[in-house]
Design an enzyme around this catalytic site. Structure first.
Site, PDB file in Angstrom:
ATOM      1  N   LEU A  48       0.868  -1.182   0.000  1.00 55.73           N
ATOM      2  CA  LEU A  48       0.000   0.000   0.000  1.00 55.73           C
ATOM      3  C   LEU A  48       0.902   1.227   0.000  1.00 55.73           C
ATOM      4  O   LEU A  48       1.836   1.313   0.815  1.00 55.73           O
ATOM      5  CB  LEU A  48      -0.895   0.036   1.244  1.00 55.73           C
ATOM      6  CG  LEU A  48      -2.300  -0.528   1.164  1.00 55.73           C
ATOM      7  CD1 LEU A  48      -3.030  -0.280   2.487  1.00 55.73           C
ATOM      8  CD2 LEU A  48      -3.107   0.080   0.031  1.00 55.73           C
ATOM      9  N   ASP A  49       0.644   2.178  -0.888  1.00 55.19           N
ATOM     10  CA  ASP A  49       1.434   3.405  -0.919  1.00 55.19           C
ATOM     11  C   ASP A  49       1.336   4.145   0.411  1.00 55.19           C
ATOM     12  O   ASP A  49       0.321   4.039   1.112  1.00 55.19           O
ATOM     13  CB  ASP A  49       0.936   4.324  -2.035  1.00 55.19           C
ATOM     14  CG  ASP A  49       1.136   3.729  -3.421  1.00 55.19           C
ATOM     15  OD1 ASP A  49       2.049   2.893  -3.571  1.00 55.19           O
ATOM     16  OD2 ASP A  49       0.378   4.097  -4.337  1.00 55.19           O
TER      17      ASP A  49
END
EC number: 5.4.99.25
Length: 309
Positions: A48-49
């Site tokens: 996940l960024d």
């Protein structure tokens, strides 16, 4: 002859379904969980960024052997696209690379959605983990290189418009492995002639784990206040999910203690009776409710491929 080095930490195994906060990287989150749980091994099932929040399944111990089965699962994201600017990273972090005063109507946005449903071709963002000639695209992008990233097929099972404002639209997408939501935002903006980038992103589902299994990082960190080590670790362990839950898409084979002994030695077991399972490329076996092995079923046998401790 030197003795083998003893692994640091506890041999704790299972899944933790973390609700990752914004501005916290996935690798950073794994390191924090490994430290909190004093775990020997830890890994995540899908990056996940930092600017994204939501579900980050983290595998501890033997559960790391089941990470590929979660990586392949469907995912659901809620996201917002802000119109008027395209950015180098396709999200809020990057520099503006193109801009427009045009804004799409709700009707124009709805008319676009069927083009992005089903099997579509997508070019990943310049800032992505895709490897180009052995190097990560984001490393090349940070060095100022513009690279040609080939398009690839991804699956969009469902794409829903949740709401619109003059400068922004909110969506929910259910997609398959390898889909970049940032690329969807970029391509929406180009097709609508107004440019766009992700301004909000939250992952709410990674198959087979439902949203209600998520645990906020703050709730785990709060347990650091428990002074008794054993009590603190027991409180943390209570949040873990059995490793076998990651394999719920596979056929399940409960076995006896005698059969389990043979499987632990790497030997196949014979499956008798009219209720014996049919041939399966992959299935998982449990003994007394505990994950024992992943293997294949064929010619009346279960043959283990990967045995768990």
């Amino acid at each position: 002859m030197s003795k083998p080095r003893k692994p640091k930490g506890r041999p704790v195994s299972g899944w933790l379904i973390l609700d990752k906060p914004i501005d916290f990287g996935s690798t950073e989150a794994v390191s924090k969980i490994k430290w909190l749980f004093n775990a020997q091994k830890c890994g995540h099932a899908g990056t996940l960024d930092p600017l994204a929040s939501g579900m980050l399944p983290i595998a501890l111990g033997d559960a790391t052997k089941t990470v590929p089965y979660v990586m392949d699962g469907r995912k659901i994201y809620e996201f917002a696209v802000t119109w008027g600017e395209e950015r180098s990273t396709d999200d809020l972090e990057g520099a503006v690379t193109a801009s427009s005063d045009s804004r799409p109507s709700e009707e124009q946005i709805r008319a676009l959605l069927p083009n992005y449903t089903g099997t579509i071709n997508q070019i990943p963002p310049q800032f992505s983990a895709i490897k180009i000639a052995g190097e990560r695209a984001y490393d090349l992008a940070r060095d100022g290189e513009i690279v040609e990233i080939p398009s690839r097929e991804v699956q969009i099972f469902r794409l829903t418009l949740l709401g619109v404002t003059p400068d922004k639209a909110h969506f929910e997408v259910e997609c398959g492995k390898g889909t970049y939501v940032r690329a969807l935002a970029r391509d929406f903006g180009r097709d609508l002639g107004c440019y766009g980038h992700i301004s909000e992103l939250r992952r709410t589902f990674v198959a087979p784990f439902a949203e209600d299994r998520m645990v906020p990082l703050s709730e785990l960190v709060a347990l650091e206040q428990i002074e008794d080590r054993d009590e603190r670790l027991a409180a943390l362990d209570a949040f873990m999910i059995n490793t076998s839950e990651a394999l719920s898409s596979l056929p399940h084979l409960p076995v006896t203690d005698d059969q389990a002994h043979r499987i632990k030695m790497g030997n196949p077991i014979i499956l008798r009776g009219r209720d014996a399972p049919a041939d399966e490329a992959e299935a998982y076996a449990t003994v007394r409710g505990k994950l024992l092995a992943i293997g294949e079923i064929g010619q009346g046998e279960f043959r283990p491929k990967r045995v768990f401790g």
